[in-house]
Design a protein around this motif. Structure first.
Motif, PDB file in Angstrom:
ATOM      1  N   LYS A 153      46.167 -10.346 -33.020  1.00 15.35           N
ATOM      2  CA  LYS A 153      45.859 -10.277 -31.350  1.00 15.35           C
ATOM      3  C   LYS A 153      45.766  -9.173 -30.835  1.00 15.35           C
ATOM      4  O   LYS A 153      44.961  -8.729 -29.661  1.00 15.35           O
ATOM      5  CB  LYS A 153      46.608 -11.313 -30.693  1.00 15.35           C
ATOM      6  N   GLY A 154      46.226  -8.123 -31.474  1.00 14.54           N
ATOM      7  CA  GLY A 154      46.184  -6.754 -30.952  1.00 14.54           C
ATOM      8  C   GLY A 154      47.649  -6.272 -30.349  1.00 14.54           C
ATOM      9  O   GLY A 154      48.593  -6.746 -30.418  1.00 14.54           O
TER      10      GLY A 154
ATOM     11  N   VAL B   2      56.000  -8.670 -34.029  1.00 13.79           N
ATOM     12  CA  VAL B   2      55.480  -7.553 -33.724  1.00 13.79           C
ATOM     13  C   VAL B   2      54.246  -7.018 -34.686  1.00 13.79           C
ATOM     14  O   VAL B   2      52.885  -7.276 -34.352  1.00 13.79           O
ATOM     15  CB  VAL B   2      56.075  -6.400 -33.340  1.00 13.79           C
ATOM     16  N   GLU B   3      54.451  -6.964 -35.910  1.00 10.89           N
ATOM     17  CA  GLU B   3      53.473  -6.697 -36.950  1.00 10.89           C
ATOM     18  C   GLU B   3      52.340  -7.878 -37.047  1.00 10.89           C
ATOM     19  O   GLU B   3      51.053  -7.446 -37.160  1.00 10.89           O
ATOM     20  CB  GLU B   3      54.101  -6.433 -38.245  1.00 10.89           C
ATOM     21  N   GLU B   4      53.028  -9.017 -36.960  1.00 12.10           N
ATOM     22  CA  GLU B   4      52.043 -10.077 -37.156  1.00 12.10           C
ATOM     23  C   GLU B   4      51.179 -10.367 -35.980  1.00 12.10           C
ATOM     24  O   GLU B   4      49.870 -10.611 -36.116  1.00 12.10           O
ATOM     25  CB  GLU B   4      52.785 -11.469 -37.545  1.00 12.10           C
ATOM     26  N   TYR B   5      51.854 -10.368 -34.829  1.00 13.04           N
ATOM     27  CA  TYR B   5      51.125 -10.374 -33.457  1.00 13.04           C
ATOM     28  C   TYR B   5      49.863  -9.297 -33.463  1.00 13.04           C
ATOM     29  O   TYR B   5      48.729  -9.560 -33.012  1.00 13.04           O
ATOM     30  CB  TYR B   5      51.740 -10.138 -32.325  1.00 13.04           C
TER      31      TYR B   5
ATOM     32  N   ARG C 274      68.166 -10.375 -35.948  1.00 13.86           N
ATOM     33  CA  ARG C 274      67.015 -10.705 -34.747  1.00 13.86           C
ATOM     34  C   ARG C 274      66.103  -9.526 -34.528  1.00 13.86           C
ATOM     35  O   ARG C 274      65.012  -9.641 -34.304  1.00 13.86           O
ATOM     36  CB  ARG C 274      67.990 -10.755 -33.382  1.00 13.86           C
ATOM     37  N   MET C 275      66.543  -8.406 -34.463  1.00 11.73           N
ATOM     38  CA  MET C 275      65.619  -7.210 -34.265  1.00 11.73           C
ATOM     39  C   MET C 275      64.645  -7.185 -35.839  1.00 11.73           C
ATOM     40  O   MET C 275      63.706  -6.776 -35.660  1.00 11.73           O
ATOM     41  CB  MET C 275      66.430  -5.789 -34.442  1.00 11.73           C
ATOM     42  N   LYS C 276      65.120  -7.236 -36.937  1.00  6.06           N
ATOM     43  CA  LYS C 276      64.103  -7.388 -38.153  1.00  6.06           C
ATOM     44  C   LYS C 276      62.872  -8.620 -37.786  1.00  6.06           C
ATOM     45  O   LYS C 276      61.992  -8.380 -37.973  1.00  6.06           O
ATOM     46  CB  LYS C 276      64.801  -7.787 -39.488  1.00  6.06           C
ATOM     47  N   GLU C 277      63.581  -9.798 -37.197  1.00  6.26           N
ATOM     48  CA  GLU C 277      62.570 -10.890 -37.052  1.00  6.26           C
ATOM     49  C   GLU C 277      61.570 -10.339 -35.839  1.00  6.26           C
ATOM     50  O   GLU C 277      60.323 -10.542 -36.163  1.00  6.26           O
ATOM     51  CB  GLU C 277      63.409 -12.126 -36.738  1.00  6.26           C
ATOM     52  N   HIS C 278      62.236  -9.641 -34.981  1.00  4.19           N
ATOM     53  CA  HIS C 278      61.271  -9.352 -33.994  1.00  4.19           C
ATOM     54  C   HIS C 278      60.341  -8.221 -34.292  1.00  4.19           C
ATOM     55  O   HIS C 278      58.801  -8.160 -34.054  1.00  4.19           O
ATOM     56  CB  HIS C 278      61.798  -8.671 -32.628  1.00  4.19           C
TER      57      HIS C 278
END
Length: 369
Positions: free
Chosen positions: A310-311, A303-306, A295-299
């Motif tokens: 979008k910033g 975050v990196e993609e967001y 779950r943390m790796k996916e989050h």
């Protein structure tokens, strides 16, 4: 707002009995009932139902399909009636069930298990909430039944099951330290968007059981399905019950999510398999650690993609010091199993100690994430 201790314990009980033993629980003590019962009119469960009601065997042998269908659901209704007063106000019931396709006396037809269970819980006074369709991945090359390429005798295949969701009364009210537990039990924003869809694509899981007879009576009930529902509809420390425990997937998912569990299983082979799996998988560093790490790796990937698209994210989780989308995620804590104690006895119970999850390999990126 009152606080709650970061370290807590959960208890997990497996009872090799039928669900009637659960009637001894205190009323309003269950936050969630999660179960995948035997499916009426699926042949592998005929004997299970017949052992509960001898009429069923006679009805099936007499080609009385609809009467057998109703008698099988009468067996399930008795269990639902036992569970109803045990569910707390605002508590949730999730039932995973598939409809049945069967030929009786030369006539092929569908037996609507899902709708029959909706009727049962409606009659018990539960509110019916939107259901989830679990689409089971399949590699079968044949997508039809019946006459193949020639109309009009072919039938569509059933490639999905239903996750029926019911609530007892209005929304659950949280007071005192329950509010803190609720905030710690939050899920990530992107998980919410994926989990609260009405269509889930999940592969069934092969059950590793002892003995062919037990294997034939066990359905494919994925850990991910149970884990999601437990995270969605209960908070850390809550009690989750499964009156048809099978190989113990509900209990295992509850343990990984930091919830207590109690389950009954009338088949002693399945009950033993469930207890063994629970003991083996609930050691520190196993099931809870692996799913928290995923779950943390996916989050972190989210975050990196967001950030690229979008910033910066506007909020920060206080436990892990990493960005999150909403203020509701700032107190999120993933519970880790830190210790296990076998209490023994007839119910094969385990006591688990939980604390906030950490991972040395993933820890360094958090501060700069």
């Amino acid at each position: 707002m009152e606080d709650a201790p970061l370290e807590f314990t959960t208890r997990h009980r497996i009872l090799p009995k039928d669900a009637s033993v659960l009637s001894s629980l205190n009323p309003d003590s269950l936050a969630l009932v999660l179960s995948s019962p035997p499916y009426p009119m699926i042949s592998m469960w005929d004997e299970t139902f017949s052992l509960q009601d001898g009429r069923i065997r006679e009805l099936l042998s007499g080609n009385q399909g609809w009467k057998a269908f109703r008698a099988m659901h009468d067996v399930l209704d008795r269990v639902w009636a036992i569970m109803a007063p045990l569910v707390m106000p605002g508590g949730i019931v999730c039932i995973n069930v598939g409809d049945a396709l069967r030929t009786v006396d030369g006539t092929f037809m569908l037996y609507p298990n899902a709708e029959r269970i909706v009727t049962a819980f409606s009659n018990l006074g539960f509110s019916v909430l939107p259901r989830i369709i679990w689409r089971k991945s399949t590699n079968a090359p044949n997508k039809f039944m019946g006459s193949g390429m020639l109309p009009a005798g072919a039938y569509v295949t059933l490639e999905h099951e239903h996750i029926l969701i019911f609530r007892k009364g209005g929304k659950r009210v949280f007071t005192g330290d329950q509010k803190a537990l609720r905030r710690r039990s939050a899920y990530f924003w992107e998980e919410r968007n994926r989990w609260f869809s009405d269509l889930w694509d999940l592969a069934g899981e092969r059950q590793l059981l002892k003995g062919r007879a037990a294997r034939e009576r066990s359905g494919a009930y994925p850990f991910e399905l149970a884990y999601r529902l437990i995270c969605m509809y209960s908070v850390q420390g809550d009690l989750v019950a499964d009156p048809f425990l099978g190989t113990g997937t509900t209990a295992l998912a509850a343990a990984a999510a930091g919830r207590s569990s109690i389950g009954t299983e009338i088949d002693p082979v399945l009950a033993e398999s469930a207890a063994t799996s629970l003991r083996e998988q609930c050691s520190p560093g196993k099931i809870a650690h692996s799913i928290n790490r995923r779950r943390m790796k996916e989050h972190l990937g989210f975050v990196e993609e967001y950030r690229t698209r979008k910033g910066e994210l506007k909020h920060r989780n206080t436990c892990y010091d990493l960005p999150v989308i909403t203020a509701q995620e700032t107190d999120l804590i993933l519970p880790e199993i830190a210790g296990l104690e076998e209490t023994g006895g007839e119910d094969d119970s385990l006591s688990l100690r939980h604390r906030p999850w950490r991972d040395r390999e993933l820890q360094p990126p958090f501060a700069g994430a």
